[in-house]
Design an enzyme around this catalytic site. Structure first.
Site, PDB file in Angstrom:
ATOM      1  N   SER A 115       0.765  -1.242  -0.195  1.00  0.00           N
ATOM      2  CA  SER A 115      -0.025  -0.111   0.028  1.00  0.00           C
ATOM      3  C   SER A 115       0.950   1.067   0.069  1.00  0.00           C
ATOM      4  O   SER A 115       0.443   2.065  -0.696  1.00  0.00           O
ATOM      5  CB  SER A 115      -0.924   0.081   1.171  1.00  0.00           C
TER       6      SER A 115
ATOM      7  N   HIS B  55      -1.879  -8.673   1.797  1.00  0.00           N
ATOM      8  CA  HIS B  55      -1.641  -7.598   2.700  1.00  0.00           C
ATOM      9  C   HIS B  55      -2.742  -7.251   3.798  1.00  0.00           C
ATOM     10  O   HIS B  55      -3.072  -8.164   4.444  1.00  0.00           O
ATOM     11  CB  HIS B  55      -1.387  -6.408   1.677  1.00  0.00           C
TER      12      HIS B  55
ATOM     13  N   ARG C 150       2.830  -4.491  17.271  1.00  0.00           N
ATOM     14  CA  ARG C 150       1.596  -4.193  16.780  1.00  0.00           C
ATOM     15  C   ARG C 150       0.708  -5.202  17.231  1.00  0.00           C
ATOM     16  O   ARG C 150      -0.480  -4.783  17.765  1.00  0.00           O
ATOM     17  CB  ARG C 150       1.217  -3.603  15.370  1.00  0.00           C
TER      18      ARG C 150
ATOM     19  N   HIS D 274       6.057 -12.434   8.141  1.00  0.00           N
ATOM     20  CA  HIS D 274       6.030 -11.273   7.662  1.00  0.00           C
ATOM     21  C   HIS D 274       7.437 -11.127   6.804  1.00  0.00           C
ATOM     22  O   HIS D 274       8.261 -11.684   6.806  1.00  0.00           O
ATOM     23  CB  HIS D 274       6.426 -10.162   8.826  1.00  0.00           C
TER      24      HIS D 274
ATOM     25  N   ASP E 265      -2.092  -8.404  11.985  1.00  0.00           N
ATOM     26  CA  ASP E 265      -3.390  -9.058  11.543  1.00  0.00           C
ATOM     27  C   ASP E 265      -4.039 -10.110  12.632  1.00  0.00           C
ATOM     28  O   ASP E 265      -5.185 -10.557  12.429  1.00  0.00           O
ATOM     29  CB  ASP E 265      -3.418  -9.378   9.989  1.00  0.00           C
TER      30      ASP E 265
HETATM   31  C1  LIG Z   1       3.087 -11.833   4.967  1.00  0.00           C
HETATM   32  C2  LIG Z   1       3.664 -12.930   4.242  1.00  0.00           C
HETATM   33  C3  LIG Z   1       2.766 -12.685   2.753  1.00  0.00           C
HETATM   34  C4  LIG Z   1       5.067 -12.836   3.694  1.00  0.00           C
HETATM   35  O1  LIG Z   1       5.653 -13.346   2.832  1.00  0.00           O
HETATM   36  P1  LIG Z   1       6.918 -13.832   2.428  1.00  0.00           P
HETATM   37  O2  LIG Z   1       7.748 -12.433   2.631  1.00  0.00           O
HETATM   38  O3  LIG Z   1       6.815 -14.401   0.949  1.00  0.00           O
HETATM   39  O4  LIG Z   1       7.538 -14.864   3.448  1.00  0.00           O
HETATM   40  P2  LIG Z   1       8.475 -15.743   3.816  1.00  0.00           P
HETATM   41  O5  LIG Z   1       9.823 -15.439   3.018  1.00  0.00           O
HETATM   42  O6  LIG Z   1       8.782 -16.018   5.150  1.00  0.00           O
HETATM   43  O7  LIG Z   1       7.884 -17.097   2.877  1.00  0.00           O
HETATM   44  C5  LIG Z   1       8.636 -18.248   2.580  1.00  0.00           C
HETATM   45  C6  LIG Z   1       7.610 -19.517   2.495  1.00  0.00           C
HETATM   46  O8  LIG Z   1       7.028 -19.636   3.694  1.00  0.00           O
HETATM   47  C7  LIG Z   1       5.654 -19.415   3.699  1.00  0.00           C
HETATM   48  N1  LIG Z   1       4.933 -18.897   4.512  1.00  0.00           N
HETATM   49  C8  LIG Z   1       5.288 -17.638   5.093  1.00  0.00           C
HETATM   50  N2  LIG Z   1       4.140 -17.334   6.118  1.00  0.00           N
HETATM   51  C9  LIG Z   1       3.485 -18.426   5.935  1.00  0.00           C
HETATM   52  C10 LIG Z   1       2.307 -18.599   7.040  1.00  0.00           C
HETATM   53  N3  LIG Z   1       1.885 -17.844   7.859  1.00  0.00           N
HETATM   54  N4  LIG Z   1       1.740 -19.766   6.745  1.00  0.00           N
HETATM   55  C11 LIG Z   1       2.358 -20.776   6.009  1.00  0.00           C
HETATM   56  N5  LIG Z   1       3.315 -20.553   5.183  1.00  0.00           N
HETATM   57  C12 LIG Z   1       3.962 -19.401   5.364  1.00  0.00           C
HETATM   58  C13 LIG Z   1       5.266 -18.780   2.375  1.00  0.00           C
HETATM   59  O9  LIG Z   1       4.255 -19.138   1.613  1.00  0.00           O
HETATM   60  C14 LIG Z   1       6.452 -19.338   1.605  1.00  0.00           C
HETATM   61  O10 LIG Z   1       6.286 -20.349   0.890  1.00  0.00           O
HETATM   62  P3  LIG Z   1       6.862 -20.848  -0.603  1.00  0.00           P
HETATM   63  O11 LIG Z   1       8.288 -20.897  -0.503  1.00  0.00           O
HETATM   64  O12 LIG Z   1       6.084 -22.134  -0.805  1.00  0.00           O
HETATM   65  O13 LIG Z   1       6.246 -19.884  -1.428  1.00  0.00           O
HETATM   66  C15 LIG Z   1       3.457 -14.401   4.611  1.00  0.00           C
HETATM   67  O14 LIG Z   1       4.203 -14.508   5.988  1.00  0.00           O
HETATM   68  C16 LIG Z   1       1.997 -14.643   4.620  1.00  0.00           C
HETATM   69  O15 LIG Z   1       1.603 -15.240   3.485  1.00  0.00           O
HETATM   70  N6  LIG Z   1       1.376 -14.876   5.774  1.00  0.00           N
HETATM   71  C17 LIG Z   1      -0.033 -14.918   5.896  1.00  0.00           C
HETATM   72  C18 LIG Z   1      -0.770 -13.856   5.478  1.00  0.00           C
HETATM   73  C19 LIG Z   1      -0.521 -12.674   6.319  1.00  0.00           C
HETATM   74  O16 LIG Z   1      -0.932 -12.832   7.618  1.00  0.00           O
HETATM   75  N7  LIG Z   1      -0.584 -11.356   5.680  1.00  0.00           N
HETATM   76  C20 LIG Z   1      -0.419 -10.102   6.614  1.00  0.00           C
HETATM   77  C21 LIG Z   1       0.992  -9.359   6.239  1.00  0.00           C
HETATM   78  S1  LIG Z   1       1.199  -8.320   7.393  1.00  0.00           S
END
Ligand SMILES: CC(C)(COP(=O)(O)OP(=O)(O)OC[C@H]1O[C@@H](n2cnc3c(N)ncnc32)[C@H](O)[C@@H]1OP(=O)(O)O)[C@@H](O)C(=O)NCCC(=O)NCCS
Length: 434
Positions: free
Chosen positions: A240, A270, A326, A317, A372
């Site tokens: 965002s 997000h 937070r 994250h 979240d």
């Molecule tokens: C926030 C988020 C998008 C960050 O993504 P990112 O920077 O790619 O995170 P990572 O580098 O740790 O990801 C590495 C792997 O772990 C997985 N992973 C990360 N968070 C995870 C979670 N909460 N549950 C399951 N798997 C997760 C990713 O999907 C990724 O898998 P892949 O290699 O098969 O694609 C991710 O942690 C997520 O999807 N969280 C859940 C959604 C969420 O809470 N979003 C709000 C963020 S403020």
């Protein structure tokens, strides 16, 4: 000129000088290198953006103008008898870098009150939209509809110095921010409460007025203030913030830029994640006959979610590597105000269960909860059970940070953003693949 705007104007020359010096005299200094994995990995970690408004330390969490969340909550002035600081004071801090006095805050509160009237055509447009439209689509459309009010556009068209762009950006941002609580609350009452909008009370501050227009009693005003403050800014690389910055770099005015940024916030990875958390938690409760699960049942539910190829919403994250402060701030509020709430208890159980499972699974770089994982629980407790709406409230908060950023972008003369892209052929050649 208001005292608030004067204060900002005073600050700009020294920042401008420092930025010009860095870009001109130190223009060839190398900051970072780009790896192939980063080009295909969402540009994670590449140091290529600047902002002075907030900084996200992977271990410590967000600092707003150098202050941690507990420091902001302790130092920012509060209304007599209130638990949480004024949102207006937080905005003052983000924009000027200074902790405001009570009188500084009154200046912003009064200024917002003068700018808060939402034109009728916005409500007419919202009413004309399909009832099933997601509230986030309605919110973003309302911001875009207001674009005709932009003061930047006619001034730009009339020809103005680049040095002055920040001024109408400030005016547009103030006009927009002042209207967001009413637009958001209107959408809520229109969509979920039988079109029973509650008129704003101009004597109330940003957070309290929002709570009043939602029709929810204290301490919902406190949670509104906390919520908007916590969601305001998280550095400038998140979707965002970055989108708002990118669109504004084309000199699209703050209405266009914020609306675009909010479209990014609507994505499930997000801002929308906070509605996903509640949906997922409801799934646990439904499965358990609306009773708290045992730790063993909960572990199984978490594993089942992962095995079905889904992420655990509210955990992980892109930058942070510990429990999001937070999350902690909201947990402290919940411990004080709703310790016996069933969903809060479930969220607390998840805090014990999820991190070790994510570690065992070995994929997520950060197994800890983000903002979240907690936001929806408190909203649910106070009767806001329509979780589709949660991202709209996130958007009201996020607007405070991203608009502060684009005012400063114009103040220091940030350029049109235009990174370079390469083809797969080119990358294979660089990698030495025959
Ligand atoms: C926030 C988020 C998008 C960050 O993504 P990112 O920077 O790619 O995170 P990572 O580098 O740790 O990801 C590495 C792997 O772990 C997985 N992973 C990360 N968070 C995870 C979670 N909460 N549950 C399951 N798997 C997760 C990713 O999907 C990724 O898998 P892949 O290699 O098969 O694609 C991710 O942690 C997520 O999807 N969280 C859940 C959604 C969420 O809470 N979003 C709000 C963020 S403020």
């Amino acid at each position: 000129m208001s005292k608030f705007k004067e204060k900002l104007a005073e600050k700009i020359p020294s920042y401008r000088e420092r930025v010009t010096r860095l870009a001109k005299e130190y223009g060839d200094v190398v900051i970072d290198q780009v790896k192939m994995s980063q080009m295909y990995g969402g540009m994670r970690g590449i140091k290529c953006l600047t902002t002075d408004i907030s900084y996200l330390d992977p271990e410590e969490g967000i600092r707003f103008r150098g202050y941690t969340i507990p420091e902001c909550l302790a130092k920012l002035p509060k209304k007599a008898g209130a638990e949480m600081p004024y949102v207006e004071g937080h905005f003052y801090l983000l924009l000027t870098g200074d902790i405001p006095t009570e009188s500084d805050i009154k200046d912003v509160v009064d200024d917002f009150a003068k700018r808060s009237k939402v034109p009728k055509y916005v409500f007419d447009m919202l009413r004309a939209m399909h009832k099933d439209t997601h509230p986030m689509t309605m919110f973003n459309a309302a911001v875009l509809a207001l674009q005709k009010e932009s003061e930047f556009v006619p001034k730009y068209n009339a020809g103005m110095s680049k040095m002055d762009y920040w001024d109408p950006f400030f005016e547009d941002s103030m006009n927009l921010l002042a209207k967001l609580p009413e637009i958001a609350a209107f959408i809520y009452r229109y969509k979920y409460k039988g079109d029973t909008a509650i008129d704003p009370d101009p004597s109330l501050d940003f957070g309290a007025n929002f709570a009043h227009m939602m029709g929810i009693k204290s301490p919902y005003d406190e949670i509104s203030r906390l919520y908007f403050l916590l969601h305001s800014d998280h550095e400038s690389g998140n979707v965002s913030a970055h989108t708002t910055h990118l669109v504004a770099s084309a000199l699209s005015d703050p209405y266009y830029a914020l609306s675009a940024g909010l479209d990014g916030l609507a994505g499930p990875l997000h801002g929308l994640a906070n509605q996903e958390v509640l949906r997922w938690i409801q799934g646990v409760m439904d499965k358990m006959g609306n009773e708290l699960p045992t730790m063993e049942d909960l572990k199984k539910f978490v594993w089942d979610t992962l095995k079905s190829g889904q992420v655990i919403p509210g955990y992980g994250h892109a930058v942070l590597r510990k429990t999001d402060p937070r999350y902690t701030a909201q947990r402290e509020f919940a411990l004080k105000h709703l310790p016996d709430d069933k969903i809060f208890k479930l969220v607390s159980m998840l805090y014990e269960v999820v991190p070790p499972i994510l570690v065992e699974q070995g994929k997520a770089k950060n197994p800890w909860p983000n903002v979240d994982a907690h936001s929806g629980v408190i909203q649910w407790h106070y009767g806001v059970t329509e979780y589709d709406f949660y991202t709209v409230m996130f958007g009201v908060g996020r607007a405070i940070g991203v608009l502060s950023n684009i005012i400063w972008d114009r103040a220091v003369g940030q350029a049109l953003e235009r990174p370079k892209s390469l083809t797969i052929d080119m990358l294979e050649k660089i990698a030495g693949i025959k």
